[in-house]
Design an enzyme around this catalytic site. Sequence first.
Site, mmCIF file in Angstrom:
data_model
loop_
_atom_site.group_PDB
_atom_site.id
_atom_site.type_symbol
_atom_site.label_atom_id
_atom_site.label_comp_id
_atom_site.label_asym_id
_atom_site.label_seq_id
_atom_site.Cartn_x
_atom_site.Cartn_y
_atom_site.Cartn_z
ATOM 1 N N LYS A 52 0.858 -1.283 -0.204
ATOM 2 C CA LYS A 52 0.105 0.014 -0.109
ATOM 3 C C LYS A 52 0.927 1.394 -0.105
ATOM 4 C CE LYS A 52 -3.742 -1.971 2.532
ATOM 5 N NZ LYS A 52 -4.529 -1.873 4.081
ATOM 6 N N ALA A 68 -1.278 0.846 6.774
ATOM 7 C CA ALA A 68 -1.344 -0.096 7.726
ATOM 8 C C ALA A 68 -2.288 -1.165 7.126
ATOM 9 C CB ALA A 68 -1.896 0.490 8.938
ATOM 10 N N ASP A 69 -2.144 -2.342 7.832
ATOM 11 C CA ASP A 69 -2.982 -3.588 7.409
ATOM 12 C C ASP A 69 -3.289 -4.313 8.903
ATOM 13 O OD1 ASP A 69 -5.045 -4.727 5.058
ATOM 14 O OD2 ASP A 69 -3.919 -6.399 6.276
ATOM 15 N N THR A 70 -4.573 -4.684 9.011
ATOM 16 C CA THR A 70 -4.753 -5.535 10.388
ATOM 17 C C THR A 70 -5.736 -6.534 10.071
ATOM 18 O OG1 THR A 70 -4.959 -3.287 11.605
ATOM 19 C CG2 THR A 70 -5.873 -5.275 12.697
ATOM 20 N N GLY A 105 0.325 -4.497 10.487
ATOM 21 C CA GLY A 105 1.472 -4.115 9.909
ATOM 22 C C GLY A 105 1.424 -2.616 9.682
#
Length: 189
Positions: A52, A68-70, A105
């Site tokens: 991203k 970010a990624d969750t 992340g």
Amino acid sequence: MAHIILASSSPRRKDLLEQLGHTFDIYSPNIDESVLKGEQAAVYVERLARVKAKAVQDRFADAVVIAADTSLGLDGQILGKPESKQHAFEMWTQLSGRKHDVFTGVCVRTKDQIYSIVVRTEVEFQTLSLSDMEDYWATGEPVGKAGAYAIQGIAARYIPRIDGSYSNVVGLPLHETAKLLHDILKQSN
């Protein structure tokens, strides 16, 4: 003053990032979020955060990009967003009465520097009845949320304890993001 861009359309990430006091723009890239074969949750969220951030950096070369990624990890599986009511119920059945990990992340980058980190928080769910699941689904809150729940909302009633960063479970670990952003801004001055 650095041009900061949040690479996310998540209102929760926007609200969290605002708490750090920086002015920023939002641009959400369209990327493939497919899980790679055998990929673990921690690796997956860091990879997506980096992808991203790069996609936005490619478009806005002089910006400082935060991405970010969750996702949730349980028994070696990644629990993403529910595709349907049935899928949400399947996830809740797995989470019911157990602990699971929430991984986020975070990648902060410029054209010259890339910093990333994965933050893990352990979340405990109470045992959920079918009535609990029906009631929670009826609120609409689970739609579009990793693991089909929002800890900052109604789901908090089902979570007796967490071990780690609360903001991580919401979608952006503030302490770690602030440090990465501080470090990259210091390097770019």
